[in-house]
Structure formats: structure tokens, C-alpha cells
Scaffold this motif. Sequence first.
Motif, PDB file in Angstrom:
ATOM      1  N   ALA A 179      -4.557 -10.044  96.932  1.00 49.26           N
ATOM      2  CA  ALA A 179      -3.760  -8.827  96.895  1.00 49.26           C
ATOM      3  C   ALA A 179      -3.008  -8.516  95.630  1.00 49.26           C
ATOM      4  O   ALA A 179      -3.112  -7.312  95.362  1.00 49.26           O
ATOM      5  N   VAL A 180      -2.264  -9.247  95.210  1.00 54.46           N
ATOM      6  CA  VAL A 180      -1.455  -9.024  93.909  1.00 54.46           C
ATOM      7  C   VAL A 180      -2.379  -8.737  92.772  1.00 54.46           C
ATOM      8  O   VAL A 180      -2.250  -7.544  92.050  1.00 54.46           O
ATOM      9  N   ALA A 181      -3.693  -9.426  92.475  1.00 52.39           N
ATOM     10  CA  ALA A 181      -4.532  -8.854  91.556  1.00 52.39           C
ATOM     11  C   ALA A 181      -5.006  -7.546  91.774  1.00 52.39           C
ATOM     12  O   ALA A 181      -5.086  -6.826  90.562  1.00 52.39           O
ATOM     13  N   ASP A 182      -5.381  -7.396  92.967  1.00 53.06           N
ATOM     14  CA  ASP A 182      -5.945  -5.800  93.246  1.00 53.06           C
ATOM     15  C   ASP A 182      -4.908  -4.909  93.176  1.00 53.06           C
ATOM     16  O   ASP A 182      -5.208  -3.584  92.623  1.00 53.06           O
ATOM     17  N   GLU A 183      -3.916  -5.115  93.672  1.00 53.20           N
ATOM     18  CA  GLU A 183      -2.655  -3.788  93.598  1.00 53.20           C
ATOM     19  C   GLU A 183      -2.135  -3.957  92.257  1.00 53.20           C
ATOM     20  O   GLU A 183      -1.170  -2.860  92.118  1.00 53.20           O
ATOM     21  N   SER A 207       0.641  -5.669  91.516  1.00 49.68           N
ATOM     22  CA  SER A 207       1.919  -6.062  91.458  1.00 49.68           C
ATOM     23  C   SER A 207       2.269  -6.892  92.597  1.00 49.68           C
ATOM     24  O   SER A 207       1.485  -6.904  93.744  1.00 49.68           O
ATOM     25  N   PHE A 208       3.346  -7.820  92.447  1.00 44.95           N
ATOM     26  CA  PHE A 208       3.998  -8.775  93.621  1.00 44.95           C
ATOM     27  C   PHE A 208       4.319  -7.711  94.862  1.00 44.95           C
ATOM     28  O   PHE A 208       3.917  -8.011  95.881  1.00 44.95           O
ATOM     29  N   VAL A 209       4.989  -6.832  94.351  1.00 41.86           N
ATOM     30  CA  VAL A 209       5.564  -5.853  95.736  1.00 41.86           C
ATOM     31  C   VAL A 209       4.423  -5.278  96.209  1.00 41.86           C
ATOM     32  O   VAL A 209       4.345  -5.189  97.570  1.00 41.86           O
ATOM     33  N   LYS A 210       3.319  -4.560  95.589  1.00 40.89           N
ATOM     34  CA  LYS A 210       2.397  -3.779  96.328  1.00 40.89           C
ATOM     35  C   LYS A 210       1.457  -4.647  96.926  1.00 40.89           C
ATOM     36  O   LYS A 210       0.852  -4.746  97.905  1.00 40.89           O
ATOM     37  N   GLY A 211       1.288  -5.854  96.377  1.00 41.85           N
ATOM     38  CA  GLY A 211       0.442  -7.145  97.067  1.00 41.85           C
ATOM     39  C   GLY A 211       1.138  -7.554  98.449  1.00 41.85           C
ATOM     40  O   GLY A 211       0.380  -7.670  99.210  1.00 41.85           O
ATOM     41  N   GLY A 212       2.269  -7.487  98.242  1.00 43.91           N
ATOM     42  CA  GLY A 212       3.006  -8.157  99.540  1.00 43.91           C
ATOM     43  C   GLY A 212       2.979  -7.226 100.523  1.00 43.91           C
ATOM     44  O   GLY A 212       2.780  -7.533 101.775  1.00 43.91           O
ATOM     45  N   GLN A 213       2.945  -5.735 100.307  1.00 48.21           N
ATOM     46  CA  GLN A 213       2.849  -5.042 101.511  1.00 48.21           C
ATOM     47  C   GLN A 213       1.350  -4.920 101.804  1.00 48.21           C
ATOM     48  O   GLN A 213       1.459  -4.687 103.048  1.00 48.21           O
ATOM     49  N   ARG A 214       0.486  -5.241 101.166  1.00 51.20           N
ATOM     50  CA  ARG A 214      -1.018  -5.221 101.454  1.00 51.20           C
ATOM     51  C   ARG A 214      -1.052  -6.218 102.403  1.00 51.20           C
ATOM     52  O   ARG A 214      -1.704  -6.049 103.696  1.00 51.20           O
ATOM     53  N   VAL A 215      -0.371  -7.539 102.278  1.00 57.99           N
ATOM     54  CA  VAL A 215      -0.656  -8.608 103.206  1.00 57.99           C
ATOM     55  C   VAL A 215       0.608  -8.769 104.201  1.00 57.99           C
ATOM     56  O   VAL A 215       0.313  -9.850 105.099  1.00 57.99           O
ATOM     57  N   GLY A 216       1.469  -8.093 104.305  1.00 59.41           N
ATOM     58  CA  GLY A 216       2.568  -8.208 104.906  1.00 59.41           C
ATOM     59  C   GLY A 216       3.662  -9.071 104.656  1.00 59.41           C
ATOM     60  O   GLY A 216       4.216  -9.914 105.629  1.00 59.41           O
ATOM     61  N   LEU A 217       3.947  -9.442 103.668  1.00 53.18           N
ATOM     62  CA  LEU A 217       4.808 -10.592 103.114  1.00 53.18           C
ATOM     63  C   LEU A 217       6.058  -9.877 102.292  1.00 53.18           C
ATOM     64  O   LEU A 217       5.416  -8.859 101.417  1.00 53.18           O
ATOM     65  N   THR A 218       7.039 -10.509 102.179  1.00 54.64           N
ATOM     66  CA  THR A 218       8.045 -10.239 100.981  1.00 54.64           C
ATOM     67  C   THR A 218       7.597 -10.499  99.566  1.00 54.64           C
ATOM     68  O   THR A 218       6.868 -11.426  99.343  1.00 54.64           O
ATOM     69  N   GLN A 219       8.340 -10.092  98.872  1.00 49.46           N
ATOM     70  CA  GLN A 219       8.020 -10.577  97.327  1.00 49.46           C
ATOM     71  C   GLN A 219       8.460 -11.917  97.103  1.00 49.46           C
ATOM     72  O   GLN A 219       7.687 -12.389  96.389  1.00 49.46           O
ATOM     73  N   ARG A 271       4.618 -13.942  83.224  1.00 49.04           N
ATOM     74  CA  ARG A 271       5.880 -13.229  84.088  1.00 49.04           C
ATOM     75  C   ARG A 271       6.538 -12.755  82.800  1.00 49.04           C
ATOM     76  O   ARG A 271       7.532 -12.053  83.274  1.00 49.04           O
ATOM     77  N   SER A 272       6.238 -12.742  81.553  1.00 48.14           N
ATOM     78  CA  SER A 272       7.364 -12.072  80.705  1.00 48.14           C
ATOM     79  C   SER A 272       7.123 -10.712  80.690  1.00 48.14           C
ATOM     80  O   SER A 272       7.860  -9.790  79.877  1.00 48.14           O
ATOM     81  N   ARG A 273       5.926 -10.188  81.216  1.00 48.19           N
ATOM     82  CA  ARG A 273       5.757  -8.808  81.273  1.00 48.19           C
ATOM     83  C   ARG A 273       6.068  -8.336  82.787  1.00 48.19           C
ATOM     84  O   ARG A 273       5.777  -8.909  83.535  1.00 48.19           O
ATOM     85  N   ARG A 274       6.404  -6.860  82.791  1.00 54.30           N
ATOM     86  CA  ARG A 274       6.614  -6.299  83.952  1.00 54.30           C
ATOM     87  C   ARG A 274       5.952  -4.983  84.221  1.00 54.30           C
ATOM     88  O   ARG A 274       5.912  -4.063  83.512  1.00 54.30           O
ATOM     89  N   PRO A 275       5.161  -5.002  85.245  1.00 58.18           N
ATOM     90  CA  PRO A 275       5.185  -6.219  86.243  1.00 58.18           C
ATOM     91  C   PRO A 275       4.311  -7.453  85.579  1.00 58.18           C
ATOM     92  O   PRO A 275       3.564  -7.063  84.677  1.00 58.18           O
ATOM     93  N   PRO A 276       4.335  -8.454  86.061  1.00 54.17           N
ATOM     94  CA  PRO A 276       3.578  -9.471  85.863  1.00 54.17           C
ATOM     95  C   PRO A 276       1.927  -9.320  85.676  1.00 54.17           C
ATOM     96  O   PRO A 276       1.594  -8.670  86.657  1.00 54.17           O
ATOM     97  N   VAL A 277       1.493  -9.789  84.656  1.00 47.89           N
ATOM     98  CA  VAL A 277      -0.174  -9.511  84.591  1.00 47.89           C
ATOM     99  C   VAL A 277      -0.936 -10.994  84.498  1.00 47.89           C
ATOM    100  O   VAL A 277      -0.363 -11.930  84.385  1.00 47.89           O
ATOM    101  N   LEU A 278      -2.230 -10.907  85.067  1.00 45.17           N
ATOM    102  CA  LEU A 278      -3.184 -12.041  84.955  1.00 45.17           C
ATOM    103  C   LEU A 278      -3.268 -12.519  83.389  1.00 45.17           C
ATOM    104  O   LEU A 278      -3.421 -11.889  82.710  1.00 45.17           O
TER     105      LEU A 278
END
Length: 293
Positions: free
Chosen positions: A11-15, A17-29, A50-57
Motif C-alpha cells: 500500500a505504501v509503495a503503491d500510494e 507515502s506512509f499517510v496515503k498507504g495508511g488511508q488505503r489499509v485503514g491504519l494510522t501513520q 527516510r532522509s527524503r520527504r516523503p520516504p522513497v523505496l
Amino acid sequence: MDLRVLRTLLAVADEGSFVKGGQRVGLTQSAISLHIQTLEQEIGTSLFDRSRRPPVLTAEGRIVVDRVRDIVRLYDDLSASLGSEAELEAIELGAVPTTLTGILPQALVSLRSSQPQLRVRITSGLSHELERKVVSGEIDAALVTKPQTLPGGIAWYDIDAEPLMVIAPAATIGERDRDILEALPYIRLRRFAWAGEAIEAQLKTRQIEIRPLMEIDSLEAVAALVGAGLGVSVVPRRSIAEPFPATVRVLPFGDTPVVRMVGLMHRSDYAKRHLIRRVVDHLRLAVQRDSNA
């Protein structure tokens, strides 16, 4: 390796970002971050820069995501071949030890009878440990003692009110709970459990001078030690046919006994609330059955 954690990674990889990935699976950041950190620890490499915003793979992360996508696809194909999605519903349920030998087994038997395709996986722990796992998304729900304050984003269902009782060896003389508690060595139910904290607070408020002998985290073990004549204790009275052995004497803790409320907590944004309702209904039915026994 938890399949839900793998789905979180996708979810995070597809979206992106952690925030959008969380929204997709129903979890908080924060829950998403915990899932990713858990996976990184298991495979021994960093998946995101995690040095980049948003974090990238990272390069390793992209490789892992490709492998995980294959794993999840294979699992979904297998699930589809075994039956419909409804037939494969599952819930991760936490439970405090007193319920594992109390109302939960009866509830699970009736639940299995009415919902044979619903799988329930149980995790045992203390109330505060299970609350943390519910908040983080590690488990779906937990059967615990009700906290003084519910965390934000957590829903609650009352299941049973268990009065706190003084238990003493059957031959113990005395009519007041205070006299019995102060006369015999005290076997403490683990104080760091929420029920233990409530008991300790009441002892302090009433200024009852106990003589601690030992501390145990099992209600059955406490009752057995008391029944053997080693001391006295204060414990919750569970809604089961025989909550205490015949070798103990039972009397209320206080003129108006303190009550611990046992209930089910889950995240308010949990997507499968219909599963929670099924579990709640069968837990309440188990309590009702024992109350009428």
C-alpha cells in the motif's frame, strides 16, 4: 512474517507515502511505520530512504516489493481457489488471561457453530500490552479490562461487570473484609495489570495494611494458593459456573464492591466491524448463559 504487514508495504509503495498507504489499509501513520520497521528488522535491510520527504523505496526495497507482490498474489489466488472472501474472514483477537479460562472459550464454541468459516486467532497478554497492539494495528481487537481513559480512535463494547472479591482459606474466621485482609499474608494479583492497579488503589484508599507474601499473574494460581491456606487475596469474580474452588471462602471487597468492567476494544476505523459485532454478541451470550446457570 505477517501477511498484513506485507499488504501494508504494498500500500505504501503503491500510494507513494506512509499517510496515503495508511488511508488505503485503514491504519494510522504510526501503525504503518511500526509495520514497516518490523518488516525491515525481519529481513535485515532498510526498505525506505527516510532522509527524503516523503520516504522513497531504496534499491533493496524495490526488489522486496516485487517479491512481496508475488507472495500476496499467490496467497490471494490460493484463497480464491478455496472459497469466497466471506468464507475466509479472520480476526486477530487479544485476550487477558482471566478471559481465556472464563467466558472466551464458551463464546468461541458458539461463534464457531454459527460462523464456521470465521477464523479467530488469539493473542494473550495484559490489558495495557493488548491496548498498545490494538492502537498500532498489530491485532484487530482485544478483550481486556476497561481503562480509565480510552485512547483516541478506539471504540469500546462492555461485555461483563466483574465485582472484586476477597478470597481466603475456607476455615478463615471473621466477618469484615478488612480484618481478614490484615490477619493473613497477602497474595497479590499482579499489580501492573489494570485489575491489579484498581485493587491496589482501593487498598490504599481504605488504608488496609496488607502483609505481601508473593505476586502472581494468574487468577487460578492465586485461588489455588489461597485454597491451600497460604494467604488471602482480592481478585475479580468471573462470570463462569464455578469462579472459585470450594477450598476458599469468598466475600465482597468493600460494602459496595469495586467492579472491573471487561469489554472489547478495537480501532474505530477498523474496516470489518461486522466481525467485531459477531464476537461481541457471542461474548455477551456466554456471560448471559453463566449468569442464568
